[in-house]
Design a protein around this motif. Sequence first.
Motif, PDB file in Angstrom:
ATOM      1  N   ALA A 363       1.067  -1.193   0.090  1.00 22.85           N
ATOM      2  CA  ALA A 363       0.050   0.112  -0.036  1.00 22.85           C
ATOM      3  C   ALA A 363       0.884   1.309   0.007  1.00 22.85           C
ATOM      4  CB  ALA A 363      -0.858  -0.018   1.083  1.00 22.85           C
ATOM      5  N   ALA A 364       2.208   1.196   0.688  1.00 24.49           N
ATOM      6  CA  ALA A 364       2.973   2.515   0.703  1.00 24.49           C
ATOM      7  C   ALA A 364       3.571   2.609  -0.440  1.00 24.49           C
ATOM      8  CB  ALA A 364       4.151   2.197   1.839  1.00 24.49           C
ATOM      9  N   ASP A 365       3.625   1.674  -1.679  1.00 28.17           N
ATOM     10  CA  ASP A 365       4.325   1.835  -2.650  1.00 28.17           C
ATOM     11  C   ASP A 365       3.917   0.971  -3.884  1.00 28.17           C
ATOM     12  OD1 ASP A 365       6.167   2.322  -4.703  1.00 28.17           O
ATOM     13  OD2 ASP A 365       7.894   1.054  -3.800  1.00 28.17           O
ATOM     14  N   LYS A 366       3.025   1.705  -4.485  1.00 23.09           N
ATOM     15  CA  LYS A 366       2.096   0.920  -5.633  1.00 23.09           C
ATOM     16  C   LYS A 366       2.791   1.178  -6.993  1.00 23.09           C
ATOM     17  CE  LYS A 366      -2.407   0.599  -3.478  1.00 23.09           C
ATOM     18  NZ  LYS A 366      -3.686   0.714  -3.487  1.00 23.09           N
ATOM     19  N   THR A 367       3.861   1.580  -7.222  1.00 24.21           N
ATOM     20  CA  THR A 367       4.487   1.600  -8.424  1.00 24.21           C
ATOM     21  C   THR A 367       4.750   0.381  -9.055  1.00 24.21           C
ATOM     22  OG1 THR A 367       6.030   3.346  -7.645  1.00 24.21           O
ATOM     23  CG2 THR A 367       6.916   2.234  -9.557  1.00 24.21           C
ATOM     24  N   GLU A 368       4.175   0.188 -10.116  1.00 22.99           N
ATOM     25  CA  GLU A 368       3.824  -0.978 -10.877  1.00 22.99           C
ATOM     26  C   GLU A 368       5.368  -2.054 -10.992  1.00 22.99           C
ATOM     27  OE1 GLU A 368       2.409  -2.940 -15.139  1.00 22.99           O
ATOM     28  OE2 GLU A 368       2.367  -0.807 -14.738  1.00 22.99           O
ATOM     29  N   GLY A 369       5.334  -3.175 -10.608  1.00 26.41           N
ATOM     30  CA  GLY A 369       6.479  -3.917 -10.701  1.00 26.41           C
ATOM     31  C   GLY A 369       7.459  -3.857  -9.620  1.00 26.41           C
ATOM     32  N   SER A 370       7.303  -2.791  -8.629  1.00 24.31           N
ATOM     33  CA  SER A 370       8.159  -2.585  -7.633  1.00 24.31           C
ATOM     34  C   SER A 370       8.045  -3.451  -6.360  1.00 24.31           C
ATOM     35  CB  SER A 370       8.268  -1.059  -7.241  1.00 24.31           C
ATOM     36  OG  SER A 370       6.979  -0.783  -6.702  1.00 24.31           O
ATOM     37  N   PHE A 371       6.763  -3.792  -6.162  1.00 19.51           N
ATOM     38  CA  PHE A 371       6.676  -4.725  -4.774  1.00 19.51           C
ATOM     39  C   PHE A 371       7.223  -5.943  -4.982  1.00 19.51           C
ATOM     40  CE2 PHE A 371       3.526  -7.426  -2.354  1.00 19.51           C
ATOM     41  CZ  PHE A 371       4.215  -6.984  -1.317  1.00 19.51           C
ATOM     42  N   ASP A 372       8.008  -6.452  -3.839  1.00 16.52           N
ATOM     43  CA  ASP A 372       8.767  -7.543  -3.579  1.00 16.52           C
ATOM     44  C   ASP A 372       8.209  -8.581  -2.756  1.00 16.52           C
ATOM     45  OD1 ASP A 372      10.558  -9.590  -3.492  1.00 16.52           O
ATOM     46  OD2 ASP A 372      12.229  -8.605  -3.920  1.00 16.52           O
ATOM     47  N   ARG A 373       7.439  -9.385  -2.911  1.00 18.00           N
ATOM     48  CA  ARG A 373       6.773 -10.303  -1.907  1.00 18.00           C
ATOM     49  C   ARG A 373       7.870 -11.108  -1.039  1.00 18.00           C
ATOM     50  NH1 ARG A 373       3.329 -13.830  -6.211  1.00 18.00           N
ATOM     51  NH2 ARG A 373       4.996 -13.166  -7.595  1.00 18.00           N
ATOM     52  N   SER A 374       9.009 -10.980  -1.401  1.00 19.30           N
ATOM     53  CA  SER A 374      10.145 -11.747  -0.634  1.00 19.30           C
ATOM     54  C   SER A 374      10.618 -11.035   0.677  1.00 19.30           C
ATOM     55  CB  SER A 374      11.221 -12.217  -1.394  1.00 19.30           C
ATOM     56  OG  SER A 374      11.882 -11.168  -1.870  1.00 19.30           O
ATOM     57  N   MET A 375       9.915  -9.723   0.798  1.00 17.47           N
ATOM     58  CA  MET A 375      10.518  -9.095   1.908  1.00 17.47           C
ATOM     59  C   MET A 375      10.128  -9.636   3.249  1.00 17.47           C
ATOM     60  SD  MET A 375       9.053  -4.975   1.091  1.00 17.47           S
ATOM     61  CE  MET A 375       9.356  -3.964  -0.148  1.00 17.47           C
ATOM     62  N   VAL A 376      11.111  -9.093   4.285  1.00 21.03           N
ATOM     63  CA  VAL A 376      11.183  -9.386   5.258  1.00 21.03           C
ATOM     64  C   VAL A 376      11.382  -8.356   6.464  1.00 21.03           C
ATOM     65  CG1 VAL A 376      11.675 -12.013   4.942  1.00 21.03           C
ATOM     66  CG2 VAL A 376      13.446 -10.372   5.576  1.00 21.03           C
ATOM     67  N   GLN A 377      10.969  -8.593   7.620  1.00 17.14           N
ATOM     68  CA  GLN A 377      11.349  -7.476   8.584  1.00 17.14           C
ATOM     69  C   GLN A 377      12.769  -8.048   9.044  1.00 17.14           C
ATOM     70  OE1 GLN A 377       7.231  -8.145  10.374  1.00 17.14           O
ATOM     71  NE2 GLN A 377       7.519  -6.029  11.145  1.00 17.14           N
ATOM     72  N   ASN A 378      13.635  -7.306   8.642  1.00 22.62           N
ATOM     73  CA  ASN A 378      15.186  -7.809   8.974  1.00 22.62           C
ATOM     74  C   ASN A 378      15.340  -8.109  10.584  1.00 22.62           C
ATOM     75  OD1 ASN A 378      15.731  -7.295   6.293  1.00 22.62           O
ATOM     76  ND2 ASN A 378      17.117  -5.697   6.705  1.00 22.62           N
ATOM     77  N   TRP A 379      15.044  -7.340  11.250  1.00 26.06           N
ATOM     78  CA  TRP A 379      15.006  -7.700  12.818  1.00 26.06           C
ATOM     79  C   TRP A 379      14.645  -9.088  13.222  1.00 26.06           C
ATOM     80  CZ3 TRP A 379      11.205  -8.377  16.155  1.00 26.06           C
ATOM     81  CH2 TRP A 379      10.070  -7.880  15.883  1.00 26.06           C
ATOM     82  N   LYS A 380      13.468  -9.380  12.709  1.00 27.55           N
ATOM     83  CA  LYS A 380      12.569 -10.545  13.073  1.00 27.55           C
ATOM     84  C   LYS A 380      13.464 -11.817  12.233  1.00 27.55           C
ATOM     85  CE  LYS A 380       8.130 -10.477  13.632  1.00 27.55           C
ATOM     86  NZ  LYS A 380       6.861 -10.426  13.036  1.00 27.55           N
TER      87      LYS A 380
END
Length: 478
Positions: A363-380
Amino acid sequence: MSDFPMPDHYPPHLTQAQFQEFMELYAKHFDLLKDIVFDAALKKVSRNDDDTKWRVEVLVNGETKVEEFDKVALCHGYQTYPQMPRFEDDKKFEGILMHAQQFRPEDVEKYKGKNVVMVGMSSTASDVINNILPHASKVYLSHRRGMYIFPTWRDNTPADLLLSWRRRQSGFFLQRYFPSVAQWCGDKALDYLMRSSWGKLDPDWRILPSPSITLSLPGASDYIIPLLKAGRVTSLHGIKRFLGPRSIEFTDGTILEDIDAVICATGYTADLSVAPFLETSRPPTYSGPELVRLWHNIFPPKYADSMALLCHSAYGKNNGFSFNDVQSMAVSNIFRNVHPLPSLSAMESDVDKHHAWLASRWAADKTEGSFDRSMVQNWKFQGFLHEAAGTGMESLGWGLKGWMFWLKDPKMSYLMNNGIETAHAFRYFETGKRKTWDGAREAILKANEAVKQFPIKNEDDLPEYRKEMIMIGKEGKN
């Protein structure tokens, strides 16, 4: 790697050939070659008919083979499947249109005298530009938005040395308890590093502003900005559509009529089609691409004791390939029941929470093709893997274990917290959950001693690519 130091004669940043050589030396040292099947391509992994084992289908020397295994780890890489953008009327274009994955340095002659558009500002884009620039007539850089781009050297010191375990953990503390503050501090620090690394940037290049580091990973390139400053590469907006055999319209209305090739350095994603057993879902109010249900982006909850996918966490690494050692230790401990798994319902709940966080990123970045589903919360992500791996790195914290280690060995405590961030630290502490390495202490001391040569004062002693960057930078100033 945590228990296998790199040869002393290697430079601060390896070439492709040196990295391959290092991996081969590692495999031979630990006698791994006997357990590797070469010339094999994974086709599919599925459960057998009675749901007791994993059925693995591979293509070996052109022949399909199927074998069954108790446990499987898929390590085929998160940069496997090229993300190729779709352009309007691309069929009208008669030149070269391809993803950077298809680029081969030995084919650079085909770009001789050609006008080339490079799409994207990633490290890969920089590598391709360096290869074709001596041959091409004109090189353009097309991008839709800004990006943090950092040189691999800073003040004649490898930029990697800016990081330490203490600084990283301080950042994780903010990410965990004060995420908004962490984002603001991180972005402001990167803005400062950008300007102090490159000086004044032409606003027409649109390098800054960049999306927040919480939404988009920065790039590493010694060349892109110096080449822009020197006028050897021209910045363009994103491609809107193709108008003809050699004609392209860009989103700002610019039209170029003489383009021979378009190379897209637009990223990759993991090929999850080989794992059809994976479940997907979408959180409420989220309409982005389906999200894979993996606990900590690694384990399918239902099969967490026998299946791991080390190909769906493009984010989350602390120091690149060496963090793979931590992941492998964690998977081994879980598969061997050394580290207990939570209940299935608890894992499913964790996945739901993670997907809700991903939805907020989308929701914070809807630029087409930019969303990476493999994101993680680094600390966790990193905290879980260190705990499961039993690295003992909590002995470097501010808690009781941290103070006890400082009292016992203040020199090592200081070096491991504030000195060179090295994977050998992952084999230093005895925890009973994985093997230590007797050479860890010596290797840590040696690494911290080796970096005393920086910053390099005599430019003649710098690696050739660093000298070239300095020369291009001077050309840009002139």
